[in-house]
Design a protein around this motif. Structure first.
Motif, PDB file in Angstrom:
ATOM      1  N   TYR A   6      37.216  36.293  37.384  1.00 47.91           N
ATOM      2  CA  TYR A   6      38.620  36.708  37.356  1.00 47.91           C
ATOM      3  C   TYR A   6      39.411  35.726  36.501  1.00 47.91           C
ATOM      4  CZ  TYR A   6      43.341  37.513  39.070  1.00 47.91           C
ATOM      5  OH  TYR A   6      44.679  37.779  39.151  1.00 47.91           O
ATOM      6  N   SER A   7      40.242  36.224  35.648  1.00 51.38           N
ATOM      7  CA  SER A   7      41.142  35.447  34.800  1.00 51.38           C
ATOM      8  C   SER A   7      40.413  34.441  33.906  1.00 51.38           C
ATOM      9  CB  SER A   7      42.206  34.734  35.644  1.00 51.38           C
ATOM     10  OG  SER A   7      43.261  34.287  34.822  1.00 51.38           O
ATOM     11  N   GLN A  11      45.124  33.072  32.696  1.00 51.48           N
ATOM     12  CA  GLN A  11      46.429  33.738  32.685  1.00 51.48           C
ATOM     13  C   GLN A  11      47.067  33.752  31.295  1.00 51.48           C
ATOM     14  OE1 GLN A  11      48.569  31.686  35.860  1.00 51.48           O
ATOM     15  NE2 GLN A  11      48.134  33.414  37.197  1.00 51.48           N
ATOM     16  N   GLY A  12      46.238  33.774  30.268  1.00 54.31           N
ATOM     17  CA  GLY A  12      46.747  33.840  28.902  1.00 54.31           C
ATOM     18  C   GLY A  12      46.764  32.507  28.185  1.00 54.31           C
ATOM     19  N   ARG A  27      54.956  35.556  29.461  1.00 55.69           N
ATOM     20  CA  ARG A  27      54.688  35.504  30.907  1.00 55.69           C
ATOM     21  C   ARG A  27      55.069  34.144  31.490  1.00 55.69           C
ATOM     22  NH1 ARG A  27      48.736  36.527  33.291  1.00 55.69           N
ATOM     23  NH2 ARG A  27      48.910  38.140  31.727  1.00 55.69           N
ATOM     24  N   SER A  33      56.369  32.565  37.722  1.00 54.25           N
ATOM     25  CA  SER A  33      55.104  32.379  37.015  1.00 54.25           C
ATOM     26  C   SER A  33      54.567  30.978  37.283  1.00 54.25           C
ATOM     27  CB  SER A  33      55.307  32.572  35.511  1.00 54.25           C
ATOM     28  OG  SER A  33      54.129  32.220  34.822  1.00 54.25           O
ATOM     29  N   THR A  34      53.263  30.889  37.469  1.00 60.14           N
ATOM     30  CA  THR A  34      52.628  29.588  37.688  1.00 60.14           C
ATOM     31  C   THR A  34      51.868  29.103  36.459  1.00 60.14           C
ATOM     32  OG1 THR A  34      50.632  30.621  38.585  1.00 60.14           O
ATOM     33  CG2 THR A  34      52.373  30.027  40.156  1.00 60.14           C
ATOM     34  N   ILE A  35      51.824  29.907  35.411  1.00 60.45           N
ATOM     35  CA  ILE A  35      51.017  29.546  34.249  1.00 60.45           C
ATOM     36  C   ILE A  35      51.465  28.236  33.603  1.00 60.45           C
ATOM     37  CG2 ILE A  35      52.309  31.031  32.681  1.00 60.45           C
ATOM     38  CD1 ILE A  35      49.788  31.389  31.042  1.00 60.45           C
ATOM     39  N   TYR A  39      48.605  25.636  33.763  1.00 58.51           N
ATOM     40  CA  TYR A  39      47.744  25.629  32.583  1.00 58.51           C
ATOM     41  C   TYR A  39      48.378  25.055  31.325  1.00 58.51           C
ATOM     42  CZ  TYR A  39      44.914  28.915  35.294  1.00 58.51           C
ATOM     43  OH  TYR A  39      44.156  29.515  36.260  1.00 58.51           O
ATOM     44  N   GLY A  82      43.054  40.793  31.653  1.00 64.18           N
ATOM     45  CA  GLY A  82      44.345  41.436  31.888  1.00 64.18           C
ATOM     46  C   GLY A  82      44.997  41.880  30.600  1.00 64.18           C
TER      47      GLY A  82
END
Length: 115
Positions: A6-7, A11-12, A27, A33-35, A39, A82
């Motif tokens: 997953y992911s 997340q991008g 995003r 958002s947690t990105i 990250y 995604g």
């Protein structure tokens, strides 16, 4: 037994979109958002930029290399991406064109990730 990841693009963060900062409307700018905190810290961006250079040397985008890196494992049967457009989906599928990594590439990637 297999594994579905997953992911795999964090997340991008591993798409290359954030290499030069966080674009307005992305995003990472959205409330909740947690990105960004998860990250896109400066130390992680240094690693992402180094991975992008490895990908370029392989003739791949960062996203394609990240997907190939995950798919190289025999226990990985699939990855969940995604994609928000057909173009993103088509680009991600092109990771299948170059799944092989040399021992030197793997060592370089592992060094970046552990550094």
């Amino acid at each position: 037994m297999g594994c579905i990841c997953y992911s795999p693009l964090a997340q991008g963060a591993l798409t290359g979109r954030y290499l030069d900062g966080i674009p307005e409307g992305s995003r990472a700018t959205k409330k909740g958002s947690t990105i960004g905190g998860r990250y896109l810290t400066e130390d992680k961006l240094v690693k992402i930029r180094a991975l992008d250079r490895v990908a370029g040397a392989r003739g791949q985008s960062l996203a394609r290399m990240a997907l190939a890196w995950v798919l190289r494992r025999k226990e990985v049967t699939s990855v969940l991406i995604g994609a928000s457009s057909v173009a993103q989906l088509e680009d991600n599928v092109k990771a299948l064109d170059n799944l092989a990594f040399s021992p030197e590439e793997l060592a370089e990637i592992e060094g970046i990730l552990k550094g």
